[in-house]
Design an enzyme around this catalytic site. Structure first.
Site, PDB file in Angstrom:
ATOM      1  N   ILE A  14       0.838  -1.210   0.000  1.00  0.00           N
ATOM      2  CA  ILE A  14       0.000   0.000   0.000  1.00  0.00           C
ATOM      3  C   ILE A  14       0.864   1.248   0.000  1.00  0.00           C
ATOM      4  O   ILE A  14       0.425   2.315   0.397  1.00  0.00           O
ATOM      5  CB  ILE A  14      -0.980  -0.010   1.190  1.00  0.00           C
ATOM      6  CG1 ILE A  14      -0.241  -0.216   2.517  1.00  0.00           C
ATOM      7  CG2 ILE A  14      -2.021  -1.096   0.997  1.00  0.00           C
ATOM      8  CD1 ILE A  14      -1.124  -0.078   3.748  1.00  0.00           C
ATOM      9  N   GLY A  63       6.090  -0.460   0.720  1.00  0.00           N
ATOM     10  CA  GLY A  63       7.228  -1.046   0.033  1.00  0.00           C
ATOM     11  C   GLY A  63       7.393  -2.533   0.221  1.00  0.00           C
ATOM     12  O   GLY A  63       8.481  -3.079  -0.010  1.00  0.00           O
ATOM     13  N   SER A  64       6.334  -3.257   0.610  1.00  0.00           N
ATOM     14  CA  SER A  64       6.477  -4.695   0.851  1.00  0.00           C
ATOM     15  C   SER A  64       6.915  -5.445  -0.401  1.00  0.00           C
ATOM     16  O   SER A  64       7.698  -6.390  -0.315  1.00  0.00           O
ATOM     17  CB  SER A  64       5.175  -5.277   1.398  1.00  0.00           C
ATOM     18  OG  SER A  64       4.092  -4.995   0.539  1.00  0.00           O
ATOM     19  N   SER A 101      -1.349  -5.460   7.674  1.00  0.00           N
ATOM     20  CA  SER A 101      -1.680  -4.772   8.923  1.00  0.00           C
ATOM     21  C   SER A 101      -0.835  -5.413  10.009  1.00  0.00           C
ATOM     22  O   SER A 101      -0.131  -6.384   9.759  1.00  0.00           O
ATOM     23  CB  SER A 101      -3.169  -4.904   9.251  1.00  0.00           C
ATOM     24  OG  SER A 101      -3.474  -6.211   9.691  1.00  0.00           O
ATOM     25  N   SER A 117       1.803  -4.670  11.200  1.00  0.00           N
ATOM     26  CA  SER A 117       3.245  -4.614  10.889  1.00  0.00           C
ATOM     27  C   SER A 117       3.808  -6.011  10.617  1.00  0.00           C
ATOM     28  O   SER A 117       4.932  -6.327  11.008  1.00  0.00           O
ATOM     29  CB  SER A 117       4.017  -3.950  12.027  1.00  0.00           C
ATOM     30  OG  SER A 117       3.511  -2.661  12.247  1.00  0.00           O
ATOM     31  N   GLN A 168       3.882  -7.939   7.509  1.00  0.00           N
ATOM     32  CA  GLN A 168       4.243  -8.518   6.211  1.00  0.00           C
ATOM     33  C   GLN A 168       5.740  -8.806   6.067  1.00  0.00           C
ATOM     34  O   GLN A 168       6.104  -9.834   5.495  1.00  0.00           O
ATOM     35  CB  GLN A 168       3.729  -7.645   5.061  1.00  0.00           C
ATOM     36  CG  GLN A 168       2.194  -7.633   4.901  1.00  0.00           C
ATOM     37  CD  GLN A 168       1.574  -8.956   4.474  1.00  0.00           C
ATOM     38  OE1 GLN A 168       2.185 -10.028   4.552  1.00  0.00           O
ATOM     39  NE2 GLN A 168       0.324  -8.902   4.026  1.00  0.00           N
ATOM     40  N   THR A 169       6.599  -7.939   6.561  1.00  0.00           N
ATOM     41  CA  THR A 169       8.032  -8.223   6.429  1.00  0.00           C
ATOM     42  C   THR A 169       8.377  -9.511   7.171  1.00  0.00           C
ATOM     43  O   THR A 169       9.075 -10.390   6.643  1.00  0.00           O
ATOM     44  CB  THR A 169       8.887  -7.059   6.978  1.00  0.00           C
ATOM     45  OG1 THR A 169       8.603  -5.898   6.200  1.00  0.00           O
ATOM     46  CG2 THR A 169      10.369  -7.374   6.919  1.00  0.00           C
ATOM     47  N   LYS A 186      12.041  -7.801  11.757  1.00  0.00           N
ATOM     48  CA  LYS A 186      10.748  -7.795  12.455  1.00  0.00           C
ATOM     49  C   LYS A 186       9.799  -6.895  11.663  1.00  0.00           C
ATOM     50  O   LYS A 186       9.339  -7.295  10.599  1.00  0.00           O
ATOM     51  CB  LYS A 186      10.939  -7.299  13.894  1.00  0.00           C
ATOM     52  CG  LYS A 186      11.928  -8.139  14.703  1.00  0.00           C
ATOM     53  CD  LYS A 186      11.914  -7.836  16.196  1.00  0.00           C
ATOM     54  CE  LYS A 186      12.699  -6.597  16.550  1.00  0.00           C
ATOM     55  NZ  LYS A 186      12.973  -6.472  17.997  1.00  0.00           N
ATOM     56  N   GLU A 240       3.902   0.262  12.061  1.00  0.00           N
ATOM     57  CA  GLU A 240       3.126   0.928  13.099  1.00  0.00           C
ATOM     58  C   GLU A 240       3.984   1.491  14.229  1.00  0.00           C
ATOM     59  O   GLU A 240       3.711   2.586  14.723  1.00  0.00           O
ATOM     60  CB  GLU A 240       2.082  -0.049  13.642  1.00  0.00           C
ATOM     61  CG  GLU A 240       1.054  -0.365  12.578  1.00  0.00           C
ATOM     62  CD  GLU A 240       0.207  -1.545  12.947  1.00  0.00           C
ATOM     63  OE1 GLU A 240       0.710  -2.677  12.822  1.00  0.00           O
ATOM     64  OE2 GLU A 240      -0.941  -1.355  13.367  1.00  0.00           O
TER      65      GLU A 240
END
Lengths: 328, 290, 157, 423
Positions: free
Chosen positions: A45, A48-49, A85, A87, A89-90, A283, A287
């Site tokens: 979104i 930058g994922s 959401s 935090s 995705q990484t 991690k 957020e």
């Protein structure tokens, strides 16, 4: 009169959904020419994922970043990666992609080992090559190895999925393991308070964030800077005004967010305390970036004028009233 | 939005169009009217675009005043060397309007015509004792700017009339002015309260002074009583503080979405004090040093 | 409806179009001419996503009636790159990480361009002022300001 | 481990070139042949029962292709992230719970026609008493939004014995805190386009979770999950606000009904007025430590106004409860967090998810304690900070990657370099 003050605040933030399974998956295909396609449900979104996941795939596959294409967030094509959401995705999709990459390269490594007549364990992938770890002159190019795989009728595909290690919270006392890992941060804010008008100007924010490992430092900084500004808005000006269920601030002229001129100098500081279960130690940061900002600002205001506001946002109206009370 | 569009090419054509038209709105920069039409706050049958009427543009100087075309944009005013020299308080106010994009098309005439109580340029124009020239097909008159505001969004201009010129008194030696604004953020902010001050001093005495406020009443206002009291007083800190207190007592602001009456009252004093101090400091500098 | 014929230059190309007087410039650009790089974020001149350059000055195209651009010169984000080659501002936005979601980006870049055209060596404060009509919710503006500084150096070379 | 080559590098974003060129396609940029435009009719009252919806006049307006109400929904007429309590359209006899609840949707050849059609729909609503404060909503005699009451969820965390522990504290601070309702204010408003391809409905939409959206679209259209394809368009920010469905099901229903592509783009006013917000919190904090500043007892009560529908409410309050103590080890903790329904706009996920609110409170508490003890804010934090091996309030042990002391040191050093000694 203008008075300056400094305030400090900490935060912690559990990565992923609270005490719930929240898996993510990914597919990877290594194509004949050595380029890579990653299929992931992860929605970028703007944070930058897509880029982060491409970096993880490239690192794991030993190819260049340009070799990786990420196809994302299309339920007709990509596997479920859960929400962008928490935090997560990484850490979660990052692990899924890494595992998919690992699977895709097993065939490659097995083939290369035979080609080079070495043990599979002695091989690493880097610079588009499969290299003997202790003898870097000895290698086979990934592309050549893929030719061999294809000649043997083998495809190079991988699938990975990852679900963080959590347990449900006990409904009676909330005991359990809600998250697999946590991000931590400390922010220091310097403010200037106009004691005649109650206006607060945030001058500087020093934002130190433990992200485990910054996969893409400039993007991590971007997350921190952007988060800080949402925090500044939360601290000083943002307020949806509602009267009997009716929003009285329905546009951007009445609901105010910070402009470029409202920005302090932000000093993003990346702290890397690696998370062993994270992809390359990572991690999350999305957020956490905003969480301590308002608290740091409120503490700085207290340092400046000795007034503690306990109701956000700290509007000039509110602050001036308290400053006057304090004076009398 | 559904309207007939007129764009007269000259003053004569404009006055003819207006003479025959009813239920129209002017289009200058459009920053206000276009949004109001989109939100259906107003639904004019006719739009009269003023942008091709060259006579309404430009900034020039005469011996004791500047002539400013009502179609001058805030950017033009902010950047005009004449304004910066002889009416710098207006340049300062124009620079505080909205955003660069809005300043680039929004006009000073539009700022007056909208009669927003919070308009930034109006208090600056008021303390420069601005006269507006109003024309209609067979009539031309001049009015003090203060006398054209009727209420929020309303002026005393009638159909057929248009503002054709602003005569803005130049700041001379021994005179100083200042504009102070409180907004909810540093840009893109409508004034919570704004204030302009102009004064003339002779040695230590205040010979003449004008103070104007925006956003504290249904229209921009002058503080005539405070001005009267200040006249002949010494230009010093204690006097300014007293004047600030008087200003606070003189205004009757209200609560609205942007702020509270109480806050406006309190900060009014601070603004007047700050304004007087800055204006005095500038009066003691040479003209054009700003 | 009484359509009006207008002639204007858009990204160095001449256009002649008939427009109804109530059509907004942003709708003309996006809907009629298909250039969707110009965005609509608020429709009220508060966010700057619809910024275009008109005769050298930035305007919010959501507040401009198309009929009034007759004879004017408009630049949108599509007019900046030369073929495959990015404008120095576009390049610096890429390199400095000044883009996150990208929705404010076209407007930001155009405001930056108008600023640098007038003031080739802006200070960070001047850049912030120049961009104060463009809201960004993602970046916190810091990297955008850096990108403009970088492009200014590049353009002054 | 060999040296990292790509990870840790400032790699340029994969999608950035399109974004600076202006060629990236956001949902509002999509144009398709025969595309119609959708609009939503919404409730003007905060609480009531729909008595009548008459769409016949709207249907007759030239250019209108469909006007749909609850009766036209083949599936469940429910949406919601955690609890399915949100109607896709409120039908006759059903309950409106907030201003802005959708009552009908229109597809027409232009946006103007669609809007005109909305004005032609007749609606009658029997208004009910409404409740706008979560504290009022928790009272027994409050108007009830749901049969089971207005308290949607309660989350409790208990560690040790706080009542006993407070007796042993040398210093205690008690303070209430409140925070405001906050808007995400992404610059791109919600937008989407749906188009049928065979028996599959494709929805191009800005979203943070396409796979979740798929369920809501499929269950409401009563089709298989494999017949609902959600394609995320370039998304202009989310911050949690694009997790809930907004246009998704509506455009899909309209596309299915009209057999034409249908686009919906929310205006800024529609976006702010009708989509989720950050929960406003009411918090009560009581915190105690010994004379050295070591935290002994911590008690927190949080009330979160989730508005008319749950959205991410219970998740937000659960997370807030878990994080309510801050990153500090405390032997005795009691936290209670209430998710409460009111007739206010609904609150959902927003960046930070309940934690920015509690951080404001717990970090204020830490400073209050430090002041009473006469030690520095940094010192009290250093004394209590989580380290590897610490046990949290939920009883989990932090094993590794606990960089809090490092972040404190780094922030302090960086600040001192610029500001001088302030700690």
């Amino acid at each position: 009169m203008k008075k300056r003050g400094v305030g400090l605040a900490n935060m912690w933030y559990g990565i992923g959904n609270t005490g719930l399974p929240n898996p993510a998956s990914a597919y990877i295909e290594l194509l004949d020419d050595g380029t890579v396609i990653v299929l992931t449900g992860c929605a970028d979104i703007g944070q930058g994922s897509t880029t982060t996941l491409a970096q993880i795939a490239a690192e794991e596959m030993g190819v260049d970043i340009e070799d990786v294409r990420v196809v994302s967030a299309d339920t007709g094509i990509t596997p479920d990666a859960g929400a962008t959401s928490a935090s997560r995705q990484t850490y979660i999709s990052g692990n899924a992609v890494k595992m998919a990459a690992k699977e895709a390269k097993t065939i490659l490594v097995e083939t290369a080992a035979r080609m080079l007549e070495v043990d599979e364990d002695s091989l690493i992938l880097e610079d588009r090559k499969i290299v003997v770890k202790n003898d870097k002159d000895k290698f086979v190019k990934i592309k050549e190895c893929l030719g061999k795989c294809r000649a043997e009728g083998k495809l190079t595909l991988g699938h990975g999925w990852f679900n963080p290690d959590v347990t449900a919270l006990n409904p009676e006392d909330g005991q359990g393991k809600p998250y697999a890992t946590y991000a931590f941060a400390t922010q220091v804010a310097e403010v200037e308070v106009n004691t005649e008008t109650g206006e607060v100007k945030v001058l500087k924010i020093f934002a130190a964030h433990d992200v485990g490992k910054a996969i893409n430092p400039i993007n991590v900084e971007g997350q921190i800077e952007g988060g800080c500004m949402i925090g500044v808005g939360f601290a000083l000006m943002e307020q949806v005004k509602v009267d009997k269920g009716n929003i009285k601030t329905p546009n951007l002229a009445t609901y105010l967010i910070p402009t470029a001129m409202d920005t302090p100098e932000i000093y993003p500081i990346i702290v890397e305390d690696p998370e062993v279960t994270g992809p390359f130690g990572a991690k999350g940061v999305g957020e956490p970036a905003l969480i301590p900002t308002a608290a740091a600002i409120v503490n700085a205001i207290y340092d400046a004028v000795g007034v503690r506001i306990t109701d956000l946002p700290v509007t000039p109206e509110k602050l001036l009233k308290e400053i006057k009370k304090e004076r009398n | 939005m559904n309207f007939e569009y007129y764009n007269p090419k000259s003053m004569e054509e404009l006055l003819n169009v207006l003479d025959n038209l009813r239920n129209y709105y002017f289009l200058a920069g459009g920053t206000d009217i276009v949004v109001k039409m989109k939100d259906k706050i107003v639904s004019p049958q006719n739009i009269v675009d003023l942008n091709d009427v060259q006579e309404l543009k430009g900034i020039s100087s005469e011996e004791d005043h500047l002539n400013i075309g009502p179609l001058a944009t805030h950017t033009e005013i902010e950047e005009s060397d004449l304004v910066k020299k002889y009416a710098y308080v207006l340049a300062e106010a124009a620079a505080q309007v909205g955003s660069p994009q809005i300043r680039n098309i929004g006009t000073v005439g539009g700022n007056i015509g909208n009669a927003s109580p919070a308009a930034d340029t109006v208090p600056a124009l008021l303390v420069l004792d601005t006269t507006v020239q109003i024309e209609s097909k067979n009539h031309k008159e001049e009015k003090n700017l203060l006398d054209i505001f009727k209420g929020p969004g309303k002026t005393f201009l009638t159909e057929g009339q248009v503002i054709t010129k602003l005569k803005v008194r130049s700041i001379k030696e021994g005179e100083g002015a200042a504009f102070v604004k409180m907004g909810k953020r540093k840009a893109l902010a409508i004034s919570v309260i704004n204030c302009a001050v102009w004064l003339r001093v002779d040695k230590d005495e205040i010979v003449e002074v004008r103070i104007a406020f925006g956003s504290v009443a249904p229209t921009p206002i002058r503080l005539l009583e405070v001005e009267k009291w200040l006249k002949g007083q010494k230009a010093e800190d204690d006097v300014f503080k007293q004047a600030a207190q008087m200003a606070q007592d003189a205004i009757k602001p209200i609560d609205d979405i942007r702020s509270t009456a109480e806050y406006r009252s309190t900060t009014a004093a601070s603004l007047v004090y700050q304004g007087l101090k800055t204006a005095l400091q500038r009066a003691r500098e040479e003209v054009g040093n700003e | 409806m009484n359509k009006k014929l207008i002639k204007f230059t858009l990204n160095d190309k001449e256009y002649k179009v008939e427009v109804e007087p109530q059509v907004l410039l942003v709708d003309l650009i996006r809907e009629e001419l298909g250039l969707t790089g110009t965005k609509v974020g608020c429709g009220e001149g508060e966010c700057g996503a619809c910024t275009v350059i008109m005769d050298g000055k930035t305007v919010n195209s959501c507040m401009v009636l198309a009929v009034t651009v007759d004879g004017k010169k408009i630049t949108t984000i599509e007019g900046l790159a030369k073929g495959e080659e990015l404008h120095p501002l576009q390049k610096s936005f890429v390199e400095e990480g000044a883009v996150q979601c990208g929705f404010c980006t076209p407007g930001m870049i155009l405001s930056s361009k108008a600023l640098l055209d007038e003031n080739p060596n802006p200070t960070p404060e001047e850049i912030k002022k120049g961009l104060s009509g463009n809201l960004c919710r993602c970046t916190g503006y810091a990297k955008i300001v850096k990108a403009v500084e970088k492009a200014s150096k590049e353009l002054n070379k | 481990m060999s040296q990292l080559k790509v990870v840790g590098q400032n790699v340029k974003k994969k999608d950035v070139k399109e974004k600076v060129l202006g060629t990236a396609i956001f949902a509002a940029d999509i144009k398709m042949d025969g595309m119609l435009y959708g609009k939503t009719l919404r409730s003007k009252v905060p609480h009531g029962i729909v008595k009548k919806i008459n769409v016949s006049q709207a249907l007759e307006l030239p250019g209108v292709h469909a006007v749909l109400t609850e009766q036209d929904i083949p599936g469940v007429n429910k949406a919601g992230i955690i609890v399915k309590d949100e109607p896709v359209l409120v039908g006759i006899g059903q309950r409106i719970r907030k201003i802005g609840d959708p009552l009908a949707i229109v597809a027409a050849e232009t946006e103007e026609i669609a809007e005109a059609a909305l004005d032609l729909i007749e609606v009658e609503v029997e208004e009910l008493p409404a409740v706008f404060s979560p504290l009022d909503a928790m009272k027994d005699d409050a108007p009830k939004l749901y049969e089971k009451g207005n308290i949607m969820a309660v989350r409790r965390i208990v560690k040790g014995d706080v009542a006993e522990a407070f007796k042993n504290c040398d210093v205690i601070v008690e303070q209430d805190y409140t925070t405001s309702m906050v808007e995400h204010a992404y610059i791109e408003t919600e937008a989407g386009v749906a188009k049928m391809e065979g028996d599959v409905v494709n929805v191009w939409v800005c979203t943070q979770n396409p796979h979740y959206d798929r369920k809501d679209v499929a269950y409401n259209l009563n089709i298989g999950l494999n017949q609902a394809r959600i394609i995320q368009t370039t998304t202009g920010g989310g911050f949690g606000g694009k997790l809930d469905v907004t246009v998704h099901v509506h455009v899909a229903l309209l596309a299915k009904a009209t057999k034409r592509p249908v686009k919906m783009v929310y205006s800024r006013r529609e976006s702010i007025s009708n989509t989720v917000k950050r929960h406003p919190f009411i918090m009560k904090y009581k915190t105690g430590c010994d004379k050295d500043g070591k935290l002994i007892a911590w008690q927190t009560e949080i009330i979160g106004d989730t508005g008319a529908y749950a959205s991410y409410g219970p998740g937000t309050l659960t997370r807030a409860a878990v994080h309510a103590t801050g990153p500090y080890e405390i032997p005795n903790v009691k936290v209670e967090a209430y998710t409460v329904y009111t007739n206010n706009p609904q609150a959902g996920a927003m960046r930070g998810f309940g934690v920015p609110q509690v951080a404001f409170a717990h970090e204020s508490q830490m400073n209050l304690l430090a002041e009473k003890l006469g030690i520095s804010p940094l010192e009290i934090r250093m004394k209590n900070a989580f380290i590897p091996g610490s046990i949290t309030a939920t009883g989990s042990k932090l094993e590794h990657s606990v960089g809090l002391k490092s972040t404190m040191e780094s922030a302090k050093q960086a600040a001192e370099k610029v500001l001088g000694d302030k700690f």
